[in-house]
Each structure stands twice: as structure tokens, then as C-alpha cells.
Design a protein around this motif. Structure first.
Motif: not given
Length: 195
Positions: A108, A113, A117, A140, A159, A161
């Protein structure tokens, strides 16, 4: 910290050279040479793609990857385009190569991220028109929630992504939990468009 666009660009270039010009990608019908050429033309010849493609093909894979590694010309270096446009474009295409060639999920990266988002919520705003009587809920894994539309809900959880990969037309390449009624899930899958 290295900016997202440069980090993804350099990692993708390393991977392209590692797998070579004929490796598969998640982009249907494209191998890694096609993908590298697309990125080169997108940055260097956005208004005249037919001009850039023959040059890329003539000069070869290593030349194209070298051009990508050298960085983008203006205006791609401006902050807005650098993050949302180039950073995410290179992330998505990096994963197009990674996932098809059996590489594991990367650790991560919080800055990536957060950026994903933002993009997820922009992309998801367009979906209710294509979902018909269904709504979409994004959850999320870090607690963010966004809802779009009305009616029976289909939910994407995971996630940001991974949501970005799904929302950009790569459902087979994403690692998400999808829940909701079968009809709502079918509507979501039918709404997929590749970016």
C-alpha cells in the motif's frame, strides 16, 4: 518523496524492459510495445497520434521506453495533469502489465490511495446513468464512503487503487469485494468502459 507520476513512470519503465516488447497486458489486443507506444504518443503527439506511432515503431521498444523514462513534456508537468492525469494513467498501465504477468499486489502507498480515491469519486459520478434503477456505493478500506444514484445498491469495497482499476474498465484485474443484488451487480458489470 518522489511524486506519484515519476514513481509509477520509472517503475513501469523498469518492468517494461524486464518483460520485453511482446508481453501481454490487461489492455485487450495490446502487448507491451503497444502500451509503451500509446503512452509515448499520448504525451508527445496528443493532437497527431498518426505522426508519433510510426516513429515509435521505427525506433523500437528500448527507444520508446527511454523516451517515457525521460519524463513528460509540458503541459504534462503541471501539477493538476501531473497527478490526476499522468500519475493515475501510469499507475493503471503499470498494473495492466503487472497483473497480466503474474506479479503480486504491491504494498500500500498512502499518497497513491488518496489520489485514487479522488479519481474513484469522479469516475463513479458518471455511473448512475448507466446503472439504470440501481445505485453505487464505494467503501474504501480506510473508511471512506461515497454513494451515487438511488435504488438497489451495488457496493465496491476495498483499496481505492483497486476500485480505480475496476472503474477504469479492468474488473478482471482488480481485487475488490463486490456485493449487492445479482441484478445490480450485472448492471455494474455491463456499465464497464475501458479508459
Amino acid at each position: 518523496m518522489t511524486p506519484i507520476d515519476l514513481r509509477e513512470r520509472h517503475q513501469l519503465c523498469d518492468l517494461l524492459l524486464e518483460v520485453g516488447p511482446a508481453a501481454p497486458t490487461l489492455c485487450e489486443g495490446w502487448d507491451t510495445m503497444d502500451l509503451a507506444t500509446h503512452l509515448y504518443v499520448r504525451e508527445r503527439h496528443p493532437l497527431r497520434p498518426t505522426r508519433g506511432t510510426p516513429r515509435a515503431l521505427h525506433n523500437g521498444f528500448e527507444w520508446v521506453v527511454g523516451q517515457l523514462r525521460a519524463g513528460p513534456p509540458l503541459p504534462w508537468r503541471t501539477p493538476v495533469l501531473r497527478d490526476l492525469a499522468n500519475g493515475l494513467e501510469y499507475f493503471i498501465h503499470h498494473e495492466d502489465v503487472r497483473r497480466t504477468n503474474g506479479l503480486e499486489l504491491r504494498p500500500r502507498s498512502e499518497d497513491l490511495e488518496r489520489l485514487a480515491w479522488r479519481a474513484d469519486r469522479l469516475l463513479a459520478r458518471r455511473l448512475p446513468k448507466r446503472l439504470g434503477p440501481h445505485s453505487l456505493r464505494l467503501e474504501s478500506d480506510d473508511g471512506g464512503v461515497a454513494e451515487y444514484g438511488s435504488g438497489p445498491t451495488v457496493m465496491l469495497s476495498g483499496r481505492p487503487t483497486e476500485m480505480l482499476l475496476f472503474l477504469s474498465g479492468r474488473p478482471a484485474g482488480s481485487a475488490l469485494v463486490i456485493s449487492g443484488s445479482a441484478a445490480a451487480q450485472d448492471a455494474l458489470h455491463a456499465s464497464q468502459r475501458r479508459f
